[in-house]
Design a protein around this motif. Structure first.
Motif, PDB file in Angstrom:
ATOM      1  N   ALA A   1       1.023  -1.145  -0.208  1.00 25.41           N
ATOM      2  CA  ALA A   1       0.215  -0.378  -0.021  1.00 25.41           C
ATOM      3  C   ALA A   1       1.178   0.983   0.026  1.00 25.41           C
ATOM      4  N   SER A   2       0.123   2.442  -0.511  1.00 29.85           N
ATOM      5  CA  SER A   2       1.258   3.867  -0.827  1.00 29.85           C
ATOM      6  C   SER A   2       1.430   3.775   0.531  1.00 29.85           C
ATOM      7  N   ASP A   3       2.362   4.906   0.894  1.00 32.46           N
ATOM      8  CA  ASP A   3       2.541   6.055   2.463  1.00 32.46           C
ATOM      9  C   ASP A   3       1.551   7.138   2.421  1.00 32.46           C
ATOM     10  N   THR A   4       0.924   7.396   0.671  1.00 37.16           N
ATOM     11  CA  THR A   4       0.544   8.562   1.335  1.00 37.16           C
ATOM     12  C   THR A   4      -1.110   8.076   0.712  1.00 37.16           C
ATOM     13  N   LYS A   5      -1.860   7.056  -0.110  1.00 45.35           N
ATOM     14  CA  LYS A   5      -3.147   7.024  -0.143  1.00 45.35           C
ATOM     15  C   LYS A   5      -3.947   6.603   1.379  1.00 45.35           C
ATOM     16  N   ASN A   6      -5.040   7.583   1.379  1.00 42.83           N
ATOM     17  CA  ASN A   6      -5.829   7.659   2.254  1.00 42.83           C
ATOM     18  C   ASN A   6      -6.860   7.217   1.318  1.00 42.83           C
ATOM     19  N   GLY A   7      -7.834   6.664   1.791  1.00 41.90           N
ATOM     20  CA  GLY A   7      -8.783   5.819   0.703  1.00 41.90           C
ATOM     21  C   GLY A   7      -9.347   4.581  -0.043  1.00 41.90           C
ATOM     22  N   TYR A   8      -9.953   4.177  -0.781  1.00 40.86           N
ATOM     23  CA  TYR A   8     -10.671   3.127  -1.016  1.00 40.86           C
ATOM     24  C   TYR A   8      -9.541   2.677  -2.631  1.00 40.86           C
ATOM     25  N   SER A   9      -9.209   1.446  -3.198  1.00 42.52           N
ATOM     26  CA  SER A   9      -8.453   0.750  -3.922  1.00 42.52           C
ATOM     27  C   SER A   9      -9.527  -0.879  -4.320  1.00 42.52           C
TER      28      SER A   9
END
Length: 518
Positions: free
Chosen positions: A291-299
């Motif tokens: 998971a990305s260090d900056t992504k916050n949300g759905y994927s």
């Protein structure tokens, strides 16, 4: 009794109406059977395929010709006199010659039934009375065996075989299956069996496949004479699983197809949405993602599978990365007129949600599955307050909070006080415990004397009227809010006038005296 193989030449339509048959049957049921007379035959017959012969014993040899009526209780059979070449309907009548003690008739059963009866009677005017029956008949539909595997994989073909000994133009197979799960490959038959070949196009389900064998009767009608069912489990070797759909930012996680070994010819290509990247395992049954260090949300993640010429897509949506997100339209509110305040933020990625009252004299009610609350103030009307509510949203990655403040204003009490009355006037004050309120007043009047008037004096403004009518007056409350209503040329015995508080701005409510009239 004898069972005779059926080669039916069924040519006549059902002629009697159901209502007449019911009335006749009711009469038969209530008639007392005659001792010595009997009906014998099969009491556990099957629907269709063959007919059954029943024997009537009249108890003695008759010396006159008689007319016989035969019917069933539930209209479950077509009947014929054994000497006849065709079945007729559910009720038949025929003559029996003198010097007869026993005779037979045939029944072709057309529906399942329990506690069925056959009645044999003569009319009440007959010189020789016949009234007998056979009861306790149970009619069942025979089963047909379906031979097929119990478990198959997605993409497999399943062959279903149903052995049957009467496959000809007078019989046909009616297969039923879920077309969302299976597609038909082959349907055929030979002299010994019916066959259906299906291909599974959806897995991870259990489904029922049924077969009805139908037989021609009454020339062009079809009767379901046998029924069978087979339940098959369709496994999904491509099902993708993940330990948790809540992923911490920057962390690695594993997805896998634990049953991929059931499809040895399958190939797999892994893919992913925004904020997720493949680390290892491309083409294998197990893949490692980060998971990305900056992504916050759905994927999401998915797998494209190719197997024996077919392609499949297995996808896991709604994978949440990071802590929950709370999106609020507002975090501070003003409670007007003590109306309850609704707080309903957008809460995403939470496994648990909690609301709590931190301060203030209030109650909170949780709404919409914890996604909102209703706040109700318990403070008295002449007291102000500040309510603070805390929202906490949590998942496996952590907890986020949001506070909401609600300012509770005092509520102005508005009413008429210091009221003085006479036959020609009313005076008093408009009392309010605040000075920032605009008030709407409603005035009305009805004067009976020609030339008479009524004067409304409100604060320092005058409103003079005659005849009858009404109007609205808006005022801003100040230090002294006096009012007068004065008649001229008439009095309250023959005329009327009134003043009413109808609405107010800001936080206000009417008191006990909010209307006055003559």
């Amino acid at each position: 009794m004898k069972k005779t193989s059926l080669l039916l030449l069924l040519t006549l339509c059902i002629l009697s109406c159901e209502e007449e048959s019911h009335e006749e049957t009711t009469s038969l049921v209530s008639t007392r059977a005659i001792s010595g007379q009997s009906v014998t035959g099969e009491k556990n017959p099957y629907v269709g395929e063959l007919y059954y012969t029943y024997t009537v014993d009249l108890g003695k040899t008759i010396d006159k010709n008689i007319e016989i009526n035969i019917s069933t209780l539930h209209n479950s059979a077509l009947l014929r006199h054994s000497s006849s070449s065709a079945f007729q309907n559910q009720t038949i009548a025929f003559s029996v010659s003198k010097n007869t003690r026993t005779f037979t008739f045939d029944a072709y059963w057309i529906q399942e039934a329990s506690d069925e009866m056959i009645f044999v009677t003569t009319s009440s005017s007959s010189q020789i009375q016949v009234n007998t029956n056979i009861s306790g008949i149970t009619v069942n539909r025979q089963a047909v065996t379906i031979n097929a595997p119990d478990v198959i994989n997605l993409g497999d073909k399943i062959e279903l075989l149903a052995p049957y000994g009467k496959i000809d133009n007078n019989h046909r197979a009616k297969w039923e299956y879920d077309t969302n799960i299976f597609s038909k490959e082959i349907e055929d038959h030979n002299d010994a069996r019916y066959r259906l070949v299906l291909k599974a196009k959806r897995g991870g389900v259990k489904s029922k496949i049924s077969l009805g064998i139908e037989e021609v009767f009454l020339v062009s009608n079809w009767l379901n004479v046998r029924h069978g069912e087979h339940v098959v489990t369709v496994t999904n070797p491509f099902k993708v699983i993940i330990d948790s759909k809540y992923i911490t930012q920057g962390s690695q996680f594993v997805v896998q197809m634990p049953d991929l070994g059931l499809a040895p010819k399958a190939t797999v290509e892994w893919g992913s949405g925004e904020g997720i990247s493949l680390v290892s395992g491309q083409g294998a049954s197990k893949a490692v993602y980060k998971a990305s260090d900056t992504k916050n949300g759905y994927s999401s993640i998915w797998a494209n599978i190719a197997d024996r010429g077919d392609t499949y897509l297995e996808k896991i949506d709604s994978i949440w990365i990071g802590k929950p997100i709370i999106t609020s339209g507002a975090v501070e509110y003003i409670m007007q007129n003590r109306n309850d305040v609704i707080i309903s933020p957008k809460i995403e990625g939470a496994q648990s949600v909690n609301w709590s009252l931190e301060s203030g004299n209030a109650t909170i009610t949780v709404l919409n599955g914890s996604n909102g609350i209703r706040v109700h103030s318990k403070a008295s009307l002449n007291q102000s307050d500040e309510i603070v509510v805390l929202l906490s949203a949590s998942n496996g990655c952590g907890t986020v909070t949001q506070r909401y403040k609600i300012k509770v204003l005092t509520v102005a009490r508005i009413e008429f006080t210091n009221i003085n009355r006479s036959s020609t006037s009313i005076s008093g004050r408009i009392m309010c415990d605040r000075k920032d309120i605009d008030v709407e007043l409603y005035l009305d009047w009805a004067l009976s004397d020609e030339g008479s008037t009524v004067l409304f004096k409100i604060q320092d403004k005058f409103y003079t009227h005659s005849g009858g009518g009404s109007e609205f007056v808006n005022i801003h409350l100040d230090d002294y809010n006096s009012f007068d209503i004065v008649f001229s040329g008439t009095d309250s015995n023959v005329s009327t006038a009134g003043i009413y508080i109808t609405s107010m701005s800001g936080n206000g409510t009417t008191g006990t005296n909010s209307s006055l009239n003559f």
